[in-house]
Design a protein around this motif. Sequence first.
Motif, PDB file in Angstrom:
ATOM      1  N   GLN A 179     -15.859  50.241  83.073  1.00 29.71           N
ATOM      2  CA  GLN A 179     -16.406  50.934  84.246  1.00 29.71           C
ATOM      3  C   GLN A 179     -15.339  51.119  85.309  1.00 29.71           C
ATOM      4  O   GLN A 179     -15.246  52.177  85.937  1.00 29.71           O
ATOM      5  CB  GLN A 179     -17.586  50.157  84.808  1.00 29.71           C
ATOM      6  CG  GLN A 179     -18.299  50.854  85.962  1.00 29.71           C
ATOM      7  CD  GLN A 179     -18.957  52.144  85.531  1.00 29.71           C
ATOM      8  OE1 GLN A 179     -19.942  52.127  84.801  1.00 29.71           O
ATOM      9  NE2 GLN A 179     -18.423  53.274  85.990  1.00 29.71           N
ATOM     10  N   GLN A 180     -14.508  50.082  85.505  1.00 27.32           N
ATOM     11  CA  GLN A 180     -13.439  50.177  86.495  1.00 27.32           C
ATOM     12  C   GLN A 180     -12.430  51.252  86.100  1.00 27.32           C
ATOM     13  O   GLN A 180     -11.968  52.030  86.937  1.00 27.32           O
ATOM     14  CB  GLN A 180     -12.737  48.823  86.646  1.00 27.32           C
ATOM     15  CG  GLN A 180     -11.643  48.806  87.697  1.00 27.32           C
ATOM     16  CD  GLN A 180     -12.176  49.085  89.090  1.00 27.32           C
ATOM     17  OE1 GLN A 180     -13.068  48.388  89.549  1.00 27.32           O
ATOM     18  NE2 GLN A 180     -11.655  50.095  89.749  1.00 27.32           N
TER      19      GLN A 180
ATOM     20  N   ASP B 154     -11.616  54.636  88.203  1.00 27.40           N
ATOM     21  CA  ASP B 154     -10.255  54.965  88.641  1.00 27.40           C
ATOM     22  C   ASP B 154      -9.855  56.369  88.192  1.00 27.40           C
ATOM     23  O   ASP B 154      -9.203  57.103  88.939  1.00 27.40           O
ATOM     24  CB  ASP B 154      -9.262  53.938  88.087  1.00 27.40           C
ATOM     25  CG  ASP B 154      -9.383  52.585  88.767  1.00 27.40           C
ATOM     26  OD1 ASP B 154      -9.979  52.528  89.860  1.00 27.40           O
ATOM     27  OD2 ASP B 154      -8.895  51.590  88.207  1.00 27.40           O
ATOM     28  N   ILE B 155     -10.236  56.738  86.981  1.00 24.23           N
ATOM     29  CA  ILE B 155      -9.926  58.075  86.483  1.00 24.23           C
ATOM     30  C   ILE B 155     -10.649  59.140  87.302  1.00 24.23           C
ATOM     31  O   ILE B 155     -10.055  60.150  87.718  1.00 24.23           O
ATOM     32  CB  ILE B 155     -10.304  58.201  84.992  1.00 24.23           C
ATOM     33  CG1 ILE B 155      -9.364  57.338  84.141  1.00 24.23           C
ATOM     34  CG2 ILE B 155     -10.245  59.658  84.533  1.00 24.23           C
ATOM     35  CD1 ILE B 155      -9.776  57.257  82.689  1.00 24.23           C
ATOM     36  N   ASP B 156     -11.946  58.906  87.561  1.00 27.73           N
ATOM     37  CA  ASP B 156     -12.708  59.862  88.362  1.00 27.73           C
ATOM     38  C   ASP B 156     -12.147  59.957  89.780  1.00 27.73           C
ATOM     39  O   ASP B 156     -12.089  61.036  90.374  1.00 27.73           O
ATOM     40  CB  ASP B 156     -14.181  59.450  88.413  1.00 27.73           C
ATOM     41  CG  ASP B 156     -14.890  59.636  87.075  1.00 27.73           C
ATOM     42  OD1 ASP B 156     -14.387  60.422  86.255  1.00 27.73           O
ATOM     43  OD2 ASP B 156     -15.928  58.978  86.875  1.00 27.73           O
ATOM     44  N   ASP B 157     -11.743  58.795  90.318  1.00 25.65           N
ATOM     45  CA  ASP B 157     -11.184  58.763  91.667  1.00 25.65           C
ATOM     46  C   ASP B 157      -9.881  59.554  91.717  1.00 25.65           C
ATOM     47  O   ASP B 157      -9.631  60.311  92.664  1.00 25.65           O
ATOM     48  CB  ASP B 157     -10.949  57.315  92.083  1.00 25.65           C
ATOM     49  CG  ASP B 157     -10.669  57.174  93.570  1.00 25.65           C
ATOM     50  OD1 ASP B 157     -11.379  57.794  94.367  1.00 25.65           O
ATOM     51  OD2 ASP B 157      -9.747  56.447  93.929  1.00 25.65           O
ATOM     52  N   MET B 158      -9.036  59.389  90.705  1.00 22.81           N
ATOM     53  CA  MET B 158      -7.773  60.122  90.655  1.00 22.81           C
ATOM     54  C   MET B 158      -8.020  61.627  90.543  1.00 22.81           C
ATOM     55  O   MET B 158      -7.392  62.428  91.239  1.00 22.81           O
ATOM     56  CB  MET B 158      -6.942  59.637  89.468  1.00 22.81           C
ATOM     57  CG  MET B 158      -5.621  60.369  89.281  1.00 22.81           C
ATOM     58  SD  MET B 158      -4.680  59.689  87.896  1.00 22.81           S
ATOM     59  CE  MET B 158      -5.787  60.056  86.521  1.00 22.81           C
ATOM     60  N   ASP B 159      -8.961  62.013  89.678  1.00 21.85           N
ATOM     61  CA  ASP B 159      -9.283  63.439  89.536  1.00 21.85           C
ATOM     62  C   ASP B 159      -9.803  64.013  90.849  1.00 21.85           C
ATOM     63  O   ASP B 159      -9.471  65.137  91.229  1.00 21.85           O
ATOM     64  CB  ASP B 159     -10.338  63.637  88.442  1.00 21.85           C
ATOM     65  CG  ASP B 159      -9.785  63.386  87.050  1.00 21.85           C
ATOM     66  OD1 ASP B 159      -8.539  63.301  86.913  1.00 21.85           O
ATOM     67  OD2 ASP B 159     -10.591  63.258  86.105  1.00 21.85           O
TER      68      ASP B 159
ATOM     69  N   ASP C  39      -9.010  67.215  95.730  1.00 21.49           N
ATOM     70  CA  ASP C  39      -8.973  67.310  97.186  1.00 21.49           C
ATOM     71  C   ASP C  39      -7.727  68.038  97.665  1.00 21.49           C
ATOM     72  O   ASP C  39      -7.757  68.796  98.635  1.00 21.49           O
ATOM     73  CB  ASP C  39      -8.991  65.905  97.801  1.00 21.49           C
ATOM     74  CG  ASP C  39     -10.349  65.231  97.630  1.00 21.49           C
ATOM     75  OD1 ASP C  39     -11.311  65.939  97.277  1.00 21.49           O
ATOM     76  OD2 ASP C  39     -10.425  64.011  97.845  1.00 21.49           O
ATOM     77  N   LEU C  40      -6.596  67.792  96.976  1.00 25.04           N
ATOM     78  CA  LEU C  40      -5.352  68.440  97.371  1.00 25.04           C
ATOM     79  C   LEU C  40      -5.449  69.953  97.228  1.00 25.04           C
ATOM     80  O   LEU C  40      -4.819  70.704  97.970  1.00 25.04           O
ATOM     81  CB  LEU C  40      -4.194  67.905  96.521  1.00 25.04           C
ATOM     82  CG  LEU C  40      -3.810  66.441  96.744  1.00 25.04           C
ATOM     83  CD1 LEU C  40      -2.714  66.030  95.761  1.00 25.04           C
ATOM     84  CD2 LEU C  40      -3.338  66.233  98.180  1.00 25.04           C
TER      85      LEU C  40
ATOM     86  N   LYS D  84     -17.020  56.463  93.870  1.00 20.12           N
ATOM     87  CA  LYS D  84     -16.874  57.451  92.819  1.00 20.12           C
ATOM     88  C   LYS D  84     -17.145  58.857  93.348  1.00 20.12           C
ATOM     89  O   LYS D  84     -18.141  59.099  94.034  1.00 20.12           O
ATOM     90  CB  LYS D  84     -17.841  57.123  91.677  1.00 20.12           C
ATOM     91  CG  LYS D  84     -17.698  58.021  90.451  1.00 20.12           C
ATOM     92  CD  LYS D  84     -18.648  57.558  89.362  1.00 20.12           C
ATOM     93  CE  LYS D  84     -18.520  58.436  88.129  1.00 20.12           C
ATOM     94  NZ  LYS D  84     -19.460  58.008  87.053  1.00 20.12           N
ATOM     95  N   LEU D  85     -16.251  59.767  93.051  1.00 19.43           N
ATOM     96  CA  LEU D  85     -16.381  61.171  93.462  1.00 19.43           C
ATOM     97  C   LEU D  85     -16.591  61.304  94.973  1.00 19.43           C
ATOM     98  O   LEU D  85     -17.420  62.080  95.439  1.00 19.43           O
ATOM     99  CB  LEU D  85     -17.530  61.855  92.706  1.00 19.43           C
ATOM    100  CG  LEU D  85     -17.378  61.928  91.183  1.00 19.43           C
ATOM    101  CD1 LEU D  85     -18.577  62.598  90.555  1.00 19.43           C
ATOM    102  CD2 LEU D  85     -16.097  62.655  90.782  1.00 19.43           C
ATOM    103  N   LEU D  86     -15.827  60.543  95.732  1.00 17.00           N
ATOM    104  CA  LEU D  86     -15.924  60.578  97.185  1.00 17.00           C
ATOM    105  C   LEU D  86     -15.506  61.947  97.705  1.00 17.00           C
ATOM    106  O   LEU D  86     -14.456  62.469  97.327  1.00 17.00           O
ATOM    107  CB  LEU D  86     -15.038  59.486  97.784  1.00 17.00           C
ATOM    108  CG  LEU D  86     -15.192  59.182  99.268  1.00 17.00           C
ATOM    109  CD1 LEU D  86     -16.599  58.686  99.557  1.00 17.00           C
ATOM    110  CD2 LEU D  86     -14.160  58.145  99.694  1.00 17.00           C
TER     111      LEU D  86
END
Length: 310
Positions: A70-71, A75-80, A85-86, A275-277
Motif C-alpha cells: 500500500q505504501q 508513493d507511486i500515485d503521489d509521484m504521478d 501538477d507540474l 493520495k492524489l492530493l
Amino acid sequence: MDRIDAMRAFITVVSEGSFTRAAERLDMSPQLVSKYVSRLEERLGARLLNRTTRKVHLTEAGHRYARRAQQVLDDIDDMDSQLNDLQQGARGQLRISAPVSFATLHLAPLICHFQRAHPLVSIDLQLNDRKVDIVEEGFDIALRIGHLKSSSMIAKLIAPVRLVMCAAPAYLAQHGMPSSPDELKNHRYLRYSYMEDNAGFPANEWLRPTGHEPSGDMICNNGEVLVNAAVEGAGIIVQPTFICGAAIAEGKLKVILPQYEPNAMGLYAVYAHRKLLASKVRCFIDFMEGYFGDPPYWDNFDRKTSPLPE
C-alpha cells in the motif's frame, strides 16, 4: 505480468474483501484478478490470501506484504500526481478553515503572497475556533493549534506555538511579581474558555491554583480580547505568543515565571488524504512551510516590531 498491476490487484482484493468486487472496481474479470494475485504469490514464494467461496482472508505474510505494498502504491500515485501538477499548475477554489485569532493576526499576508504566486487559485477562508469536520463541511485544509491526537487525517507541522504567562507592568507593580507557582493564588486571571478538544489550547493549571478565589477573574473565548484586557492591567493571562508576542516586544506585557513555560504546541495543516492530493492543496502546504520563520517571527520579543515575511 506487470508487478505494479499485480500489486494493485492484490491490494484492491484486500480492501474490497472479494475478487468479484475487486474486479468491478478495477474494471476487469474476476479471473484476471485471481491470475494477478496467483502470479504475485508465485513470484514471492508465499501465500498471501486464504480463499473461501464467500470471502478471502489475509495470511500473516499477506498482512506484512499489504502494508508495504500500500505504501509503495501510494508513493507511486503521489509521484504521478506531483508530475501532473507540474504540467497543470495549481488552480480552482481552495477552502480553508482557520482559528480566529491566528487568522486575523497572521494569515492575510500569507494568503496574499500565495495568490501572487498562484493567481489561478481562489481562496474561501472561514474562521472558527471549533474543530471542523473537514470532509463533511467540504474544506480542503484546516489549520489547527494544539497537541493533535492520532486520527485518519494527515497533519503537517507548520510552526511551533509557545504559551507564556504574562501581565502588564502596572499590574505587577500593584500586585507583585510571582517568583514561584505557589504565589499565583493571590492574583486575578483572564482565562481562555475553550479547552483543548475545542480550540487546541490546553487548560493550564496555572490559572486554577489551589486556594484561589475567582473574585475579579474574567473568562473569554477570544485570546485577543484577553491580551487587550491584560495590557489594561486586568490580570494575568496564559496565551500563545502569536497573540501576545507583539505586546511583550513593546513592553506592554511582561513574561511571568518563564522557567515554568509549558511544552510548545503546534500549528498544523490538516487535510483528508495524501493520495492524489490536489495541486492547489499541495502548493499551499508547501508554501506555508517555513513561511513564518524559525523561530516564528512573533517570538522575537527583543525586537520593537514583528516584521512580516517578505
